[in-house]
Design a protein around this motif. Sequence first.
Motif, short mmCIF file in Angstrom:
data_model
loop_
_atom_site.label_atom_id
_atom_site.label_comp_id
_atom_site.label_asym_id
_atom_site.label_seq_id
_atom_site.Cartn_x
_atom_site.Cartn_y
_atom_site.Cartn_z
N ALA A 152 49.48 42.31 42.31
CA ALA A 152 48.43 43.27 42.64
C ALA A 152 48.10 43.20 44.13
N LEU A 153 47.47 44.27 44.63
CA LEU A 153 47.32 44.42 46.08
C LEU A 153 46.43 43.37 46.72
N GLN A 154 45.46 42.82 45.95
CA GLN A 154 44.56 41.86 46.62
C GLN A 154 45.27 40.57 47.01
N PHE A 155 46.48 40.35 46.49
CA PHE A 155 47.20 39.13 46.86
C PHE A 155 48.16 39.37 48.03
N PRO B 234 53.98 43.72 48.21
CA PRO B 234 53.92 44.20 46.83
C PRO B 234 54.95 45.30 46.58
N ALA C 199 42.48 32.99 43.02
CA ALA C 199 42.07 34.39 42.93
C ALA C 199 42.71 35.07 41.73
N ASP D 13 47.99 40.04 51.40
CA ASP D 13 47.91 39.38 52.71
C ASP D 13 48.41 37.95 52.64
N PHE D 14 47.90 37.22 51.66
CA PHE D 14 48.30 35.81 51.57
C PHE D 14 49.78 35.68 51.27
N MET E 103 46.45 34.95 40.72
CA MET E 103 47.84 35.39 40.69
C MET E 103 48.67 34.47 39.81
#
Lengths: 532, 175, 380
Positions: A463-466, A66, A453, A468-469, A455
Amino acid sequence: MSSVTEQQHDQAAHHDGHHHPAKGFKRWLYTTNHKDIGSLYLIFSLTMFLIGGAMAMVIRAELFQPGLQLVEPHFFNQMTTVHGLIMVFGAVMPAFTGLANWMVPLMIGAPDMALPRMNNWSFWILPFAFIILLASLFMPGGGPAFGWTFYAPLSTTYSNDNTALFVFAVHIMGISSIMGAINVIVTIVNLRAPGMTWMKLPLFVWTWLITAFLLIAVMPVLAGAVTMVLTDKYFATSFFDAAGGGDPVMFQHIFWFFGHPEVYIMILPAFGIISTIVPTFSRKKLFGYASMVYATSSIALLSFIVWAHHMFTTGMPVAGELFFMYATMLISVPTGVKVFNWVATMWRGSISFEVPMLFSIAFIVLFTLGGFSGLMLAITPADFQYHDTYFVVAHFHYVLVTGAIFSIMAGAYYWLPKWTGNMFNITLAKWHFWLSLVSVNVLFFPMHFVGLAGMPRRIPDYALQFADFNAIISIGGFAFGLSQLLFVVVVFKCARGGDKVPAKVWDGAEGLEWEVASPAPYHTFETPPEIK
Amino acid sequence: MSHAPLLKRLVVICVGMFAFAFALVPLYDVFCDVTGLNGKPSLEQAKQSTSVNEAREIDVSFTTHAQSGAPFEVQSHEYSVVVKPGAMREVLFRAKNTSNEDKVMQAVPSVSPGKAAKYLHKIACFCFDQQPLKAGEEVEFKLLFYVDTQLPEDVEELTLSYTVFDISRQIVASN
Amino acid sequence: MGKLSSTLWLILFVLPQQVLANNQFNMRKGVTDISNDVYQLHMTIFIICCVIGVIVFAAMFWALIHHRKSKGAKPAQFHESTKVEILWTAIPFVILIAMAVPATKTLISMEDASKADLTIKITGSQWKWHYEYMGEDVAFYSILSTPQEQITNQVDKSSTYLLEVDKPLVLPINQKVRFLMTSDDVIHSWWVPDFAVKKDANPGFINETWTKINEEGIYRGQCAELCGKDHGFMPVVVEAKSEQAFANWLSEAKQAKANAAIADAALLDQILPKEELMTLGEQVYMASCAACHQPTGMGLPGVFPALKGSPVVLGDIKDHIDVVLHGRPGTAMQAFDKQLSIKQLAAVITYKRNAWGNDTGDVIQPSQIQAAIDATSEAK
């Protein structure tokens, strides 16, 4: 254009001095030989695949973490746009045209394509289209940055002046494709060897015939769409401008009227290739030949009435949404028939796993996966959540990369020995397959997750929740990109030399192309073969 | 074998499909009229209403939006009105050119929900014509409309939106 | 036996459920009835697809394993069977109908033209959202509030990185809220995954959709349609409050608007110091101008003009104010007269005329902005 006398003249010219190809660059520039032009198309396609792939690497490098690291958003948008344009019009379509040029005359027992000089033109205008497109990236303001779908008014009022170059490039690509398609149709209709009746045509020829009709039906519509963009931007028309009575949503209708058949233009020849390879390595005739032909035709026909499923969120009457949902779901029936037929072909066959077969099996599984996500996308209420997210990106990369591209790889490995007379390095080719198979899934499978999720696609930062993937996806991307360099090595080495192969390279192969020597002589079937 | 006849036919298809792309433009308008797609209502004067449904009441609200850079303020006197299907209704809009140059304004109507678009009939509307407004000029515009008695039962409220464009430059360009 | 079967149970049923219930992997259920329906629909289709996939590929891999040449398999001769072919054309049809029924139901329930309790007009523009509470005289812009330093990795990113705005859209729960969408420039798409609401905002037209939120909370989404350079930087944030809290918020918002008008009026008599204007101006510039003209004032050559050394910025003050107030029609330059207060406008114009070596020394006061606004509306 080509009267009988002209044809005789052509043949006379052939006998005078064209038995052997000219030497050097002129051979390639002036060639009217279908094999030369086929090779040119394939080499061009591979070059574009690497350039478009390099752009994908830029995209994945930026998305690795990110935050903005490497490129600024405007350049990022140019990358996504030009990556799409190059892969669609520069890599996949020319690759299929190249395969058609090489294989269709060989498969139907024709001496060459029907319109050889037009064939030369349709290839040689193509590099100029892409030089124009790529050059626009280096001009002030940069290249097209509005997505390969170039929705108005982002591509009209709100684009920069280099849009004219984009329009011009797309026009040239379109003319090239149309000329190629006309050539394929005339060749298949007029030049089949005596006894090659319609229902004896190899399936690759059938699928290409249908594809060619799709091309001449929809490429002119694309030309119309870009022309309207041009006049809206530079000549004060208001096709897509509400102020003058136009409607930006109409652009999407016109674009997708082209765009959806275009998707099948990129997958029907793939079906043909897989239907050729699977029987060879199952040592068993293709199951349900006739139903394959009918399924292909019905997919092509249905492709004209599903375009608005790309536009569910634009605001459509509920009756329209229902119609386009049902019509889209319907396409899964003939597509399913194809998959079932391939499985039935393998069933109780005598299967071996040569490299083309490996790619074909991967195609069947992974294309079907892309088909499933396509079916999910057809469901209008769910599409409101999927639309314009990475779920869509995952879907169309499964059908285009593990679909179209894998079929092209399968076809290339299948016919490469026929083209060069040499067997490719099998070990390297297997490495290429297994590395591609693993990395392509690391690359595209997690895209389903980030899409679900939430995106959105075409964003340079997320955003940060994406995070890892996206890191995993990028690693898969780099690995897949690097793996393709192996393919280049295999092809290059095979062209240079290798174990000599007989006329019939694969023991289970059937078809006229295996009756000519390997490598295929410069001129083949000057007297038509006899079809039993 | 001569390729000319087939070639000619294929070229005709290509040219025809190129023309078809442009034919889609008027076809799209017909399609919109029939289905109410995109809430694109007719820009022509409607016929008078013949009957009134006294039993039903519909909320009609108005909203305007001056496109970025269009120096106009347009607003209806009332935010919303309640009408009976078939009954004529007049609504006044105040419009002002907020720039210090003479401008030409074009209002583009849009109706939501889209399926109600073809049931909103305008007898008089400032959107039928281009409206020249002098610098700083303020005028009252009249909208005369009625809602068709055939309006689908489930529609309880509808919105008439005007997007206001500054088309002065296009007018100069075309003259 | 017991251990094995419970382990199997865990792997086959519990684990996938855990994974699928995770928002990182799967679509969220959301907080509206519709979003729950959509989620159920998504899961139904997904599971049907999985079952078909398992059956078809089990058959294929069976053949790949057992009908191998290396195992001495001899190819069979069959290559068609009308019966089988009709069967596998018909079965998918039936499955499709089974899918179409719930899909149609959900779609029709989404289509609801009944009267709403509250109507919000949403206008997208490059690259922010504008919300108008129809009939309530409350309206505001909602702009990304993530600081530039986080985006360029100079400081740590907050947990709501890129999904945070200065003023969220505040909505009541348990009420039918109607959204009218339109756009000021290109096509945008307003998306809140928790509501299963995604609708395009088309310039010149309005689009309609609605929601009814069941739970209080803060819900975040993004623009879903590519809308130019900063498409990735225009989030949607919705704060759902109880009906009472919402009513309070609405009256406070109205009060705040009235107070702002009084404050603006008071500003007309004041002469603000240059330092104050420059500090505020820089903030406003970063939030409203830097996306195009860049924090350096250099613009993007060929796309967005530079302000550093620009003839407009260094030229006549009146002309400069006019461009900022009214924008340039037909370009990405928006009109800021409605977007910023007179104080913010004065500050940002002062900033532009003095930053990056544009050392004009000009100080613009709110009263000059107000005069320019009045002049244009009273001309002639």
